[in-house]
Design an enzyme around this catalytic site. Structure first.
Site, PDB file in Angstrom:
ATOM      1  N   CYS A   1       0.856  -1.182   0.000  1.00  0.00           N
ATOM      2  CA  CYS A   1       0.000   0.000   0.000  1.00  0.00           C
ATOM      3  C   CYS A   1       0.890   1.229   0.000  1.00  0.00           C
ATOM      4  O   CYS A   1       1.878   1.308   0.712  1.00  0.00           O
ATOM      5  CB  CYS A   1      -0.943   0.091   1.184  1.00  0.00           C
TER       6      CYS A   1
ATOM      7  N   ARG B   1       3.967  -0.295  -4.856  1.00  0.00           N
ATOM      8  CA  ARG B   1       3.737  -0.824  -3.509  1.00  0.00           C
ATOM      9  C   ARG B   1       2.410  -1.580  -3.402  1.00  0.00           C
ATOM     10  O   ARG B   1       2.162  -2.279  -2.425  1.00  0.00           O
ATOM     11  CB  ARG B   1       3.717   0.319  -2.495  1.00  0.00           C
TER      12      ARG B   1
ATOM     13  N   TRP C   1      -2.846  -2.744  -1.708  1.00  0.00           N
ATOM     14  CA  TRP C   1      -2.573  -4.172  -1.863  1.00  0.00           C
ATOM     15  C   TRP C   1      -3.439  -4.837  -0.815  1.00  0.00           C
ATOM     16  O   TRP C   1      -3.181  -4.695   0.387  1.00  0.00           O
ATOM     17  CB  TRP C   1      -1.093  -4.458  -1.638  1.00  0.00           C
TER      18      TRP C   1
ATOM     19  N   ASN D   1      -1.794   2.151   5.674  1.00  0.00           N
ATOM     20  CA  ASN D   1      -0.930   1.059   5.226  1.00  0.00           C
ATOM     21  C   ASN D   1      -0.593   0.242   6.457  1.00  0.00           C
ATOM     22  O   ASN D   1      -0.133   0.796   7.447  1.00  0.00           O
ATOM     23  CB  ASN D   1       0.342   1.645   4.592  1.00  0.00           C
ATOM     24  N   GLY D   2      -0.817  -1.065   6.412  1.00  0.00           N
ATOM     25  CA  GLY D   2      -0.531  -1.915   7.574  1.00  0.00           C
ATOM     26  C   GLY D   2      -1.740  -2.767   7.903  1.00  0.00           C
ATOM     27  O   GLY D   2      -2.648  -2.909   7.076  1.00  0.00           O
TER      28      GLY D   2
ATOM     29  N   GLU E   1      17.211 -17.965  -7.484  1.00  0.00           N
ATOM     30  CA  GLU E   1      16.817 -16.607  -7.857  1.00  0.00           C
ATOM     31  C   GLU E   1      16.272 -16.575  -9.289  1.00  0.00           C
ATOM     32  O   GLU E   1      15.279 -15.904  -9.572  1.00  0.00           O
ATOM     33  CB  GLU E   1      18.028 -15.660  -7.672  1.00  0.00           C
TER      34      GLU E   1
ATOM     35  N   LYS F   1      12.531 -15.353 -10.274  1.00  0.00           N
ATOM     36  CA  LYS F   1      12.260 -14.277 -11.247  1.00  0.00           C
ATOM     37  C   LYS F   1      11.279 -14.757 -12.293  1.00  0.00           C
ATOM     38  O   LYS F   1      10.334 -14.058 -12.633  1.00  0.00           O
ATOM     39  CB  LYS F   1      13.550 -13.837 -11.963  1.00  0.00           C
TER      40      LYS F   1
ATOM     41  N   GLU G   1       7.669 -15.265 -10.804  1.00  0.00           N
ATOM     42  CA  GLU G   1       6.912 -14.096 -10.334  1.00  0.00           C
ATOM     43  C   GLU G   1       6.488 -13.162 -11.464  1.00  0.00           C
ATOM     44  O   GLU G   1       5.463 -12.504 -11.340  1.00  0.00           O
ATOM     45  CB  GLU G   1       7.659 -13.344  -9.225  1.00  0.00           C
TER      46      GLU G   1
ATOM     47  N   HIS H   1      17.360 -36.963  -6.821  1.00  0.00           N
ATOM     48  CA  HIS H   1      16.612 -37.426  -5.649  1.00  0.00           C
ATOM     49  C   HIS H   1      15.122 -37.091  -5.760  1.00  0.00           C
ATOM     50  O   HIS H   1      14.418 -37.080  -4.763  1.00  0.00           O
ATOM     51  CB  HIS H   1      17.206 -36.813  -4.380  1.00  0.00           C
TER      52      HIS H   1
ATOM     53  N   LYS I   1       5.744  -4.449  -3.928  1.00  0.00           N
ATOM     54  CA  LYS I   1       7.081  -4.223  -3.378  1.00  0.00           C
ATOM     55  C   LYS I   1       6.904  -3.879  -1.906  1.00  0.00           C
ATOM     56  O   LYS I   1       5.865  -3.345  -1.519  1.00  0.00           O
ATOM     57  CB  LYS I   1       7.673  -3.036  -4.136  1.00  0.00           C
TER      58      LYS I   1
HETATM   59  C1  F6R Z   1      11.386 -10.868  -5.522  1.00  0.00           C
HETATM   60  C2  F6R Z   1      11.333  -9.871  -4.481  1.00  0.00           C
HETATM   61  C3  F6R Z   1      10.940 -10.310  -3.119  1.00  0.00           C
HETATM   62  C4  F6R Z   1      11.728  -9.527  -2.055  1.00  0.00           C
HETATM   63  C5  F6R Z   1      11.212  -9.874  -0.660  1.00  0.00           C
HETATM   64  C6  F6R Z   1      12.021  -9.191   0.428  1.00  0.00           C
HETATM   65  O1  F6R Z   1      11.783 -10.315  -6.732  1.00  0.00           O
HETATM   66  O2  F6R Z   1      11.559  -8.717  -4.703  1.00  0.00           O
HETATM   67  O3  F6R Z   1      11.089 -11.676  -2.947  1.00  0.00           O
HETATM   68  O4  F6R Z   1      13.074  -9.858  -2.167  1.00  0.00           O
HETATM   69  O5  F6R Z   1       9.871  -9.486  -0.546  1.00  0.00           O
HETATM   70  O6  F6R Z   1      11.968  -7.808   0.298  1.00  0.00           O
HETATM   71  P1  F6R Z   1      13.051  -6.870   0.941  1.00  0.00           P
HETATM   72  O7  F6R Z   1      14.355  -7.174   0.312  1.00  0.00           O
HETATM   73  O8  F6R Z   1      12.575  -5.487   0.667  1.00  0.00           O
HETATM   74  O9  F6R Z   1      13.071  -7.196   2.402  1.00  0.00           O
END
Ligand code: F6R
Length: 613
Positions: free
Chosen positions: A2, A27, A75, A101-102, A486, A490, A493, A509, A608
């Site tokens: 949010c 966000r 969000w 937000n929260g 990773e 990527k 997501e 395995h 994010k």
């Molecule tokens: C994936 C991604 C998330 C963040 C995770 C932690 O691309 O961005 O998996 O890495 O939510 O976020 P931070 O690093 O902000 O604590």
């Protein structure tokens, strides 16, 4: 999660608020809304499920005048993402409006109590409960809004960053935070409020980061900050380091692509002023004071989530290899709910791009209470985790707007590499000549990343072949394993293709059962200590008709012969493999997602800064 933005001053609030919402959209992007107070104290509220652009279209032609305004991009946590649950929410008498937000964790009992007192709710959100509670306290005790907000917040359990507007106090915005970020921009006869600095930077560089349990009372020409117990606080005004162009796409189709291409710069910025190859030294101001603590540490525990957790796995490999300190890497969300054994001789390293991740923050608080020293590796300057930590270093990657983390990951890995070398030098676990050689090579990594980016065209062509895949497997060994994890994250997501990252040797395995001619298997097969073993793993895949896309070292012929597709990266010491091998995987997921028509910068269901647990 949010985004909230507010303005009070002499300008038209709406353009500032709506632009702020566009900047904050990363966000949360399932619904958005604004509230504006016009000259006659009319409170105009517009809200809509969908993107900020949808809201903008909806408001066009309607009254959006006023020099006081606030906006929210959501969000969803409590209640489906629809018009009704969008913020702002109002009190029953419609005199108050709130954005939040929260999560208000005790909203259930509060709501029941308020319903029994005659309150009627229009949404399923926890936020609406808070504004009704404020209204209720105000009416019941016949107190002013400021006091009612304080009293209500004392009853609330959970995290919040809120902004409140009132028709009856039309010259004031009230903002408060606990556990969710809030920045105030200080202008001349105007103030800005936002979840982070991105909506503020084009108007002022002077900002105040609100602390937990602080409430700000903002008028156009006055700012008063008080604690929840009403003690006056002296605000600390800081200068923002971010520049406006960092928040623009700069000619790229997506923020993610821009951020992938920024990596030579961001990795360089992370190490700038910190490495001295000729002297064989790493200088980390943030650790200096804690050098003895690191030298005597019995154990390092790395806590993080998602991509940052993957960086932590690379850190484990590097710190154990060079500094010979045992490392454990923990998902913050699991760690915080266990009863882990932590002593005063442990160092906890918290890694977070945003510096606001709720689970990581909770893990820090728990480890701190048990006596550990906390070290933060964060990107967002002034965010909560650096402030909770005893010491730390910033990664200096610059604002990351694409929801999928790219440049923040490689900057985190760079920071961990610097820490590993720093500790190794201090502990004497690395020969000086070796350290000089490694640092000289590290200095060249930005230009090697630049070269790795040159495979973009080839990767796009390869992506065409796999854009319709339903599954993918990513394999790597050693520090190539977190790179595989990773790469898989990527891809899943942003393209919604199911992908798994596995240690290459573990494949037999279980996951080997998945392999057939439909299964793309992306293998980190660079020339390092596990090269021969990885070749065997590739043979196992090929024997089962899997399609291999190999990430190879420039000039490789052996793997290239075996693999269906090969992508070269420059040759470098094994320590730097994660920094280079990650680049083609980022590009691969990017192109596949674009070819599938996905919203690369704002993938579905994600946001994010995960500020809720
Ligand atoms: C994936 C991604 C998330 C963040 C995770 C932690 O691309 O961005 O998996 O890495 O939510 O976020 P931070 O690093 O902000 O604590």
């Amino acid at each position: 999660m949010c985004g909230i933005v507010g303005y009070i001053g002499f300008r038209d609030a709406y353009p500032i608020v709506i632009k702020g919402l566009h900047r904050l959209e990363y966000r949360g992007y399932d619904s958005a809304g604004v509230a504006l107070l016009d000259e006659t104290s009319n409170l105009n509220i517009y809200k809509k499920a969908g993107k900020v652009a949808d809201l903008e279209g909806f408001i066009e032609g309607r009254d959006h005048s006023g020099t006081i305004g606030m906006g929210h991009t959501r969000w969803a946590t409590h209640g489906a993402p629809n018009d009704r649950n969008s913020h702002p929410h109002q009190s029953g008498d419609e005199k108050l409006a709130i954005i939040h937000n929260g999560i208000i964790e005790n909203y259930g009992p509060l709501k029941e109590e308020l319903i029994s007192r005659g309150h009627v709710f229009k949404s399923d959100t926890d936020t609406e409960v808070l504004i009704h509670l404020i209204e209720d306290i105000r009416q019941e005790a016949e107190i002013d809004l400021q006091k009612a907000v304080r009293e209500a917040l004392k009853q609330v359990i959970g995290a919040y960053a809120i902004v409140i507007m009132s028709k009856e106090d039309p010259e004031m915005l009230i903002a408060a935070r606990k556990g969710s970020p809030m920045v105030i921009g200080v202008g001349k006869n105007e103030y800005f409020i936002a979840s982070d600095a991105t909506p503020i930077v084009e108007y002022t560089k002077n900002v105040i980061y609100l602390d937990d349990n602080e409430i700000a009372y903002l008028k156009a020409d006055e700012l008063v900050i008080r604690s929840i117990d009403n003690e006056v606080k002296t605000p600390y005004v800081q200068q923002l380091e971010i520049k406006l162009e960092m928040l623009e796409k700069g000619g790229y189709d997506h923020f993610m692509l821009k951020e992938i291409y920024e990596q030579p710069r961001s990795i360089g910025d992370c190490m700038r002023g910190r490495i001295y190859p000729l002297e064989g030294k790493v200088k980390l101001g943030g650790i200096k004071e804690y050098t003895e603590k690191f030298k005597n540490a019995h154990r390092i525990i790395i806590v993080a989530c998602g991509t940052s957790w993957h960086a932590g796995l690379v850190g484990e490999y590097l710190i154990e290899e060079y500094a010979r300190i045992p490392v454990e890497v923990e998902y913050a969300s699991e760690f915080r709910y266990r009863n882990p054994i932590i002593t005063e001789n442990d160092i906890v390293i918290a890694i977070s791009q945003s510096g606001e991740t709720a689970d990581t923050m909770a893990a820090i608080e728990m480890a701190k209470a048990k006596g550990a020293t906390i070290f933060g590796i964060c990107n967002v300057v002034g965010s909560s985790i650096p402030r909770l930590s005893d010491a730390g270093i910033y990664t200096h990657a610059g604002p990351e707007i694409g929801v999928a983390s790219t440049k923040a990951f490689t900057a985190q890995v760079t920071a961990l590499t610097l820490m590993a070398f720093y500790m190794a030098e201090k502990k004497g676990t690395i020969a000086q000549t070796k350290l000089i050689a490694l640092l000289s090579e590290l200095e060249r990594i930005p230009s090697l990343v630049e070269r790795a980016l040159q495979s973009d065209g080839l990767i796009r062509e390869i992506s065409e072949k796999f854009k319709d895949s339903r599954n993918a497997l990513f394999l790597g060994r050693g520090s190539g394993f977190p790179v595989a994890l990773e790469g898989a994250l990527k891809l899943k997501e942003i393209s919604y293709i199911h992908a798994e990252g596995y240690p290459a040797a573990e494949m037999k395995h279980g996951p080997i059962a998945l392999i057939d001619e439909q299964m793309p298997v992306i293998v980190i097969a660079t020339k390092n200590s596990s090269y021969e073993k990885v070749i065997s793993n590739i043979q196992e895949v090929k024997a089962r008709k899997g399609v291999v896309i190999a990430i190879v070292t420039e000039g490789d012929t052996e793997v290239v012969r075996m693999a269906d597709y090969s992508i070269e990266i420059p040759s470098a010491d094994e320590a730097f493999l994660p920094l280079l091998a990650t680049i083609p995987l980022q590009l691969l997921s990017y192109h596949i997602a674009v070819l599938r028509g996905c919203n690369v910068d704002q993938p579905r269901n994600l946001a994010k800064s995960v500020t809720v647990e």
